[in-house]
Write a protein that holds these residues in place. Structure first.
Motif, mmCIF file in Angstrom:
data_model
loop_
_atom_site.group_PDB
_atom_site.id
_atom_site.type_symbol
_atom_site.label_atom_id
_atom_site.label_comp_id
_atom_site.label_asym_id
_atom_site.label_seq_id
_atom_site.Cartn_x
_atom_site.Cartn_y
_atom_site.Cartn_z
ATOM 1 N N ALA A 290 0.820 -1.228 0.000
ATOM 2 C CA ALA A 290 0.000 0.000 0.000
ATOM 3 C C ALA A 290 0.850 1.272 0.000
ATOM 4 C CB ALA A 290 -0.927 -0.004 1.209
ATOM 5 N N GLY A 291 2.170 1.108 0.018
ATOM 6 C CA GLY A 291 3.046 2.276 -0.056
ATOM 7 C C GLY A 291 3.694 2.690 1.248
ATOM 8 N N ALA A 292 3.489 1.910 2.307
ATOM 9 C CA ALA A 292 4.143 2.220 3.586
ATOM 10 C C ALA A 292 5.637 1.918 3.488
ATOM 11 C CB ALA A 292 3.518 1.401 4.705
ATOM 12 N N ASP A 293 6.452 2.692 4.216
ATOM 13 C CA ASP A 293 7.854 2.299 4.321
ATOM 14 C C ASP A 293 7.946 1.197 5.377
ATOM 15 O OD1 ASP A 293 8.116 3.436 6.941
ATOM 16 O OD2 ASP A 293 8.637 5.382 6.100
ATOM 17 N N VAL A 294 9.131 0.610 5.541
ATOM 18 C CA VAL A 294 9.227 -0.573 6.413
ATOM 19 C C VAL A 294 8.921 -0.240 7.878
ATOM 20 C CG1 VAL A 294 11.708 -0.456 6.930
ATOM 21 C CG2 VAL A 294 10.556 -2.690 6.835
ATOM 22 N N ILE A 295 9.206 0.986 8.310
ATOM 23 C CA ILE A 295 8.921 1.371 9.699
ATOM 24 C C ILE A 295 7.410 1.533 9.908
ATOM 25 C CG2 ILE A 295 9.314 3.085 11.514
ATOM 26 C CD1 ILE A 295 11.778 1.337 10.782
ATOM 27 N N GLU A 296 6.750 2.192 8.975
ATOM 28 C CA GLU A 296 5.288 2.327 9.050
ATOM 29 C C GLU A 296 4.615 0.950 8.991
ATOM 30 O OE1 GLU A 296 4.510 6.607 6.800
ATOM 31 O OE2 GLU A 296 4.863 4.812 5.605
ATOM 32 N N ALA A 297 5.085 0.101 8.072
ATOM 33 C CA ALA A 297 4.502 -1.233 7.903
ATOM 34 C C ALA A 297 4.716 -2.084 9.163
ATOM 35 C CB ALA A 297 5.105 -1.927 6.689
ATOM 36 N N SER A 298 5.901 -1.966 9.761
ATOM 37 C CA SER A 298 6.206 -2.728 10.987
ATOM 38 C C SER A 298 5.347 -2.235 12.151
ATOM 39 C CB SER A 298 7.687 -2.592 11.341
ATOM 40 O OG SER A 298 8.492 -3.119 10.305
ATOM 41 N N TYR A 299 5.127 -0.936 12.214
ATOM 42 C CA TYR A 299 4.281 -0.338 13.256
ATOM 43 C C TYR A 299 2.858 -0.902 13.163
ATOM 44 C CZ TYR A 299 1.567 3.307 15.689
ATOM 45 O OH TYR A 299 0.692 3.984 16.512
ATOM 46 N N LEU A 300 2.299 -0.911 11.945
ATOM 47 C CA LEU A 300 0.944 -1.430 11.739
ATOM 48 C C LEU A 300 0.879 -2.928 12.039
ATOM 49 C CD1 LEU A 300 0.038 0.439 8.412
ATOM 50 C CD2 LEU A 300 -0.868 0.936 10.688
ATOM 51 N N ALA A 301 1.906 -3.667 11.598
ATOM 52 C CA ALA A 301 1.948 -5.115 11.826
ATOM 53 C C ALA A 301 2.062 -5.439 13.311
ATOM 54 C CB ALA A 301 3.122 -5.719 11.053
ATOM 55 N N ASN A 302 2.878 -4.669 14.025
ATOM 56 C CA ASN A 302 3.059 -4.848 15.462
ATOM 57 C C ASN A 302 1.744 -4.599 16.203
ATOM 58 O OD1 ASN A 302 4.630 -5.258 17.853
ATOM 59 N ND2 ASN A 302 4.774 -3.047 18.137
ATOM 60 N N TYR A 303 1.034 -3.573 15.774
ATOM 61 C CA TYR A 303 -0.270 -3.244 16.363
ATOM 62 C C TYR A 303 -1.266 -4.376 16.123
ATOM 63 C CZ TYR A 303 -2.122 0.861 18.711
ATOM 64 O OH TYR A 303 -2.524 1.755 19.665
ATOM 65 N N ALA A 304 -1.320 -4.845 14.872
ATOM 66 C CA ALA A 304 -2.268 -5.913 14.511
ATOM 67 C C ALA A 304 -1.960 -7.191 15.293
ATOM 68 C CB ALA A 304 -2.208 -6.183 13.011
ATOM 69 N N GLY A 305 -0.680 -7.523 15.414
ATOM 70 C CA GLY A 305 -0.282 -8.704 16.181
ATOM 71 C C GLY A 305 -0.697 -8.599 17.637
ATOM 72 N N GLY A 306 -0.574 -7.404 18.208
ATOM 73 C CA GLY A 306 -0.988 -7.167 19.592
ATOM 74 C C GLY A 306 -2.481 -7.345 19.784
ATOM 75 N N LEU A 307 -3.258 -6.857 18.813
ATOM 76 C CA LEU A 307 -4.715 -6.980 18.898
ATOM 77 C C LEU A 307 -5.159 -8.444 18.807
ATOM 78 C CD1 LEU A 307 -5.860 -3.945 16.693
ATOM 79 C CD2 LEU A 307 -5.915 -4.120 19.189
ATOM 80 N N VAL A 308 -4.477 -9.231 17.961
ATOM 81 C CA VAL A 308 -4.795 -10.650 17.825
ATOM 82 C C VAL A 308 -4.552 -11.385 19.142
ATOM 83 C CG1 VAL A 308 -3.900 -12.800 16.815
ATOM 84 C CG2 VAL A 308 -4.558 -10.945 15.352
ATOM 85 N N CYS A 309 -3.477 -11.005 19.848
ATOM 86 C CA CYS A 309 -3.141 -11.659 21.116
ATOM 87 C C CYS A 309 -4.181 -11.392 22.203
ATOM 88 C CB CYS A 309 -1.761 -11.202 21.603
ATOM 89 S SG CYS A 309 -0.412 -11.865 20.605
ATOM 90 N N GLU A 310 -5.029 -10.398 21.999
ATOM 91 C CA GLU A 310 -6.088 -10.101 22.964
ATOM 92 C C GLU A 310 -7.326 -10.972 22.744
ATOM 93 O OE1 GLU A 310 -6.885 -5.907 22.852
ATOM 94 O OE2 GLU A 310 -4.790 -5.381 23.152
ATOM 95 N N GLU A 311 -7.338 -11.708 21.615
ATOM 96 C CA GLU A 311 -8.475 -12.562 21.289
ATOM 97 C C GLU A 311 -8.144 -14.019 21.610
ATOM 98 O OE1 GLU A 311 -11.263 -11.190 20.197
ATOM 99 O OE2 GLU A 311 -10.441 -9.178 19.915
ATOM 100 N N VAL A 312 -9.175 -14.807 21.922
ATOM 101 C CA VAL A 312 -8.985 -16.242 22.150
ATOM 102 C C VAL A 312 -9.178 -16.967 20.822
ATOM 103 C CG1 VAL A 312 -9.844 -18.290 23.334
ATOM 104 C CG2 VAL A 312 -9.752 -16.105 24.538
ATOM 105 N N GLY A 313 -8.217 -17.821 20.476
ATOM 106 C CA GLY A 313 -8.283 -18.551 19.210
ATOM 107 C C GLY A 313 -7.653 -17.753 18.081
ATOM 108 N N ILE A 314 -7.652 -18.361 16.899
ATOM 109 C CA ILE A 314 -7.034 -17.723 15.732
ATOM 110 C C ILE A 314 -8.082 -16.847 15.053
ATOM 111 C CG2 ILE A 314 -5.936 -18.182 13.503
ATOM 112 C CD1 ILE A 314 -4.813 -20.755 14.759
ATOM 113 N N VAL A 315 -7.951 -15.544 15.266
ATOM 114 C CA VAL A 315 -8.943 -14.584 14.772
ATOM 115 C C VAL A 315 -8.231 -13.513 13.955
ATOM 116 C CG1 VAL A 315 -10.735 -12.947 15.425
ATOM 117 C CG2 VAL A 315 -10.321 -14.949 16.858
#
Length: 331
Positions: A290-315
């Motif tokens: 989508a045009g993010a640089d690697v730092i922006e992309a890593s920031y978004l990915a890190n956030y998404a990974g954190g949100l997944v860890c708050e859910e039970v099961g693979i969501v």
């Protein structure tokens, strides 16, 4: 501290739409039997689970495909299933989600990789794995590669999602990376132990702490250890970027010729880490597309990974939820 301005976040979210991402790797089916245990079997001293619910979900590389879909992109899963009942269920899930099955090859010599979890109340009782770890034969490898080759000009990115179940052989890995680089298509990798150093010259290589420890033969505990490991991998693999995930320690990003960057974990309460790696690599890849640089992309990915860890099961995490949460917290 990394902070992406609201205008930039909204632009990236818009750019996520319809990005076509191929996911090559080990397709899996996750099966859950939920129920209650009220008695012991008369046949053997084991609990009897009275099944109340049976759930089928995508696992492995297929979960990456689902993540890409939920983030607004168009996934192209490329992998292997067996000629069996689990394979039929897998195909029906693809159909239900309106995900292409054109890159899914049926191999009648191996089973569909399936992981069945038996859960009594909130207690995980047992997991039953049905799989083959043998490398797929050359004929199947050629079919997978030819399909990728036929769609490469329509792709915005490629994910190699390796669970060491035999799909990503060393020769297939090298052919795919060579094709991606020749066509100037970004390519990211979520590796496992085998073939770790076959993934040379990719856009982003994303091992976790344990994987890096295993292949480098070192413990990664201190900040100095993290820096050393990341820089060794950057040099050995010739990757443009290394993203080292550190569990509760967040992530470390290594980019050629630039200072290392660290990001703390975004999980506020960890309920379950299942599927977090799939979400991180999926979000990272679609963000780069989508045009993010690697730092922006890593920031978004890190956030998404954190949100997944708050859910039970693979969501999987949906784009609206991801960006709304970031915007809300930034305020």
């Amino acid at each position: 501290m990394i902070k992406i301005p609201e205008k930039r976040l909204l632009q990236l979210k818009k750019n996520f739409r319809n990005k076509r991402i191929a996911i090559v790797g080990d397709m899996m089916l996750d099966i859950y039997f939920w129920g209650d245990v009220k008695r012991i079997s008369p046949e053997a001293p084991v609990p009897v689970l009275e099944v109340e619910n049976e759930i089928f979900r995508f696992g492995g590389a297929a979960n990456c495909a689902l993540n890409i879909l939920k983030l607004g992109g168009t996934p192209e899963p490329i992998g292997v299933i067996g000629y069996d009942s689990f394979g039929s269920i897998f195909n029906s899930l693809l159909q239900e989600m309106n995900i292409s099955h054109d890159g899914i090859i049926i191999d009648d010599e191996r089973p569909t990789t399936a992981k069945t979890r038996v859960i009594a109340g909130s207690q995980h009782v047992v997991r039953i794995d049905k799989e083959s770890k043998n490398t797929i034969n050359k004929n199947i490898q050629d079919k997978l590669f030819k399909y990728l080759e036929s769609i490469i000009d329509k792709l915005d990115g490629i994910i190699l999602q390796d669970y060491n179940k035999g799909v990503l052989s060393e020769s297939l890995i090298k052919k795919i990376i060579s094709l991606a680089n020749k066509k100037n298509v970004l390519i990211t990798v979520d590796p496992k132990f085998h073939n770790f150093f076959a993934y040379k010259n990719v856009t982003v290589f994303k091992p976790n702490r344990k994987e890096a420890e295993d292949v480098l033969g070192m413990k990664i505990k201190t900040d100095e250890d993290i820096s050393k490991a990341g820089n060794i991998l950057l040099k050995k693999l010739g990757a443009k970027n290394i993203l080292l995930t550190l569990g509760e320690g967040g992530i470390a990003v290594f980019e050629k010729g630039k200072p290392e960057r660290r990001m703390p974990t975004k999980a506020r309460k960890v309920a379950d880490v299942s599927g977090a790696g799939d979400t991180v690599i999926s979000t990272l890849t679609i963000a780069l597309a989508a045009g993010a640089d690697v730092i922006e992309a890593s920031y978004l990915a890190n956030y998404a990974g954190g949100l997944v860890c708050e859910e039970v099961g693979i969501v999987p995490i949906e784009a609206d939820y991801l960006f709304e949460t970031i915007l809300k917290e930034n305020k």
